[in-house]
Enzyme design. Structure first.
Site, PDB file in Angstrom:
ATOM      1  N   SER A  12       1.115  -1.402   0.600  1.00 14.87           N
ATOM      2  CA  SER A  12       0.016   0.245  -0.176  1.00 14.87           C
ATOM      3  C   SER A  12       0.966   1.727   0.309  1.00 14.87           C
ATOM      4  CB  SER A  12      -1.057   0.328   1.708  1.00 14.87           C
ATOM      5  OG  SER A  12      -1.937   1.112   1.412  1.00 14.87           O
ATOM      6  N   GLY A  15       3.246   3.767  -4.811  1.00 15.21           N
ATOM      7  CA  GLY A  15       3.260   4.603  -5.987  1.00 15.21           C
ATOM      8  C   GLY A  15       2.658   3.670  -6.775  1.00 15.21           C
ATOM      9  N   SER A  17       0.044   2.941  -8.438  1.00 19.57           N
ATOM     10  CA  SER A  17      -1.028   3.427  -9.330  1.00 19.57           C
ATOM     11  C   SER A  17      -0.726   4.525  -9.968  1.00 19.57           C
ATOM     12  CB  SER A  17      -2.698   4.279  -8.197  1.00 19.57           C
ATOM     13  OG  SER A  17      -2.955   2.647  -6.957  1.00 19.57           O
ATOM     14  N   ASP A  37      -7.519  -1.941  -5.450  1.00 19.26           N
ATOM     15  CA  ASP A  37      -8.722  -1.144  -4.689  1.00 19.26           C
ATOM     16  C   ASP A  37      -9.783  -1.039  -5.511  1.00 19.26           C
ATOM     17  OD1 ASP A  37      -6.521  -0.746  -2.877  1.00 19.26           O
ATOM     18  OD2 ASP A  37      -5.524   1.186  -3.471  1.00 19.26           O
TER      19      ASP A  37
END
Length: 184
Positions: A12, A15, A17, A37
């Protein structure tokens, strides 16, 4: 053989995304992006916070149940079907189950050409991003930073601790296109 699917694995707030958005810009042709997500957000509300679905502990831990796993299997098979139909696919995932998480993707993506990408980030840097985002359980990024990579081998690894998403995307794209990444 031409890469059909790019799978990014990282904790999580590592980076992923940002890298995915940059990959969609720098890769030749259109690439569809799917992230864990979005999958979690698509779950019925009754599976969020339930034993059969997905729960988030106050320390950032994540637990999933049988109903979650069944829907996850359908999701991975659906993504594989799109790749088999000719769509370029980028997947943003968090391998909380280590090697078993990769194996479920390998099973779904059998017969496709896949580029496996490890996205690393120092736990303290990811924790800072987690705070700045404000949409994560505190401690999730630190608890996931290393464990998601245990027992996993990659075709390429990037580290976002001090490297911007665009540069990481260029390194990954160079693996896909077979051309060297531009110098920094």
């Amino acid at each position: 053989m031409t890469t059909q699917v790019i799978v990014l694995n990282g904790g999580s707030s590592s980076g992923k995304s940002g890298i995915v958005r940059c990959l969609q810009e720098v890769l030749p042709g259109p690439w569809m992006a799917f992230g864990v997500d979005s999958f979690v957000e698509a779950l019925p509300a009754k599976l969020q916070g339930s034993e059969g679905g997905i729960t988030f502990a106050t320390d950032g831990g994540v637990s999933v149940g049988a109903e979650f796993r069944a829907l996850d299997a359908a999701w991975t098979e659906g993504i594989a079907a799109m790749a088999r139909a000719g769509a370029g696919i980028v997947v943003d995932d968090v391998f909380l189950g280590g090697a078993a998480s990769r194996q479920r993707w390998e099973k779904a993506l059998a017969g496709l050409t896949v580029l496996w990408v490890g996205v690393r980030c120092d736990a303290e840097v990811a924790a800072g991003r987690e705070i700045a985002r404000g949409d994560r359980v505190k401690g999730m990024s630190a608890s996931q930073a290393l464990v998601v990579h245990e027992g996993i081998s990659y075709d390429v690894e990037v580290d976002t601790t001090h490297t911007e998403s665009l540069e990481c995307a260029r390194v990954i794209a160079a693996q896909v296109t077979g051309t060297p990444a531009p110098p920094r």
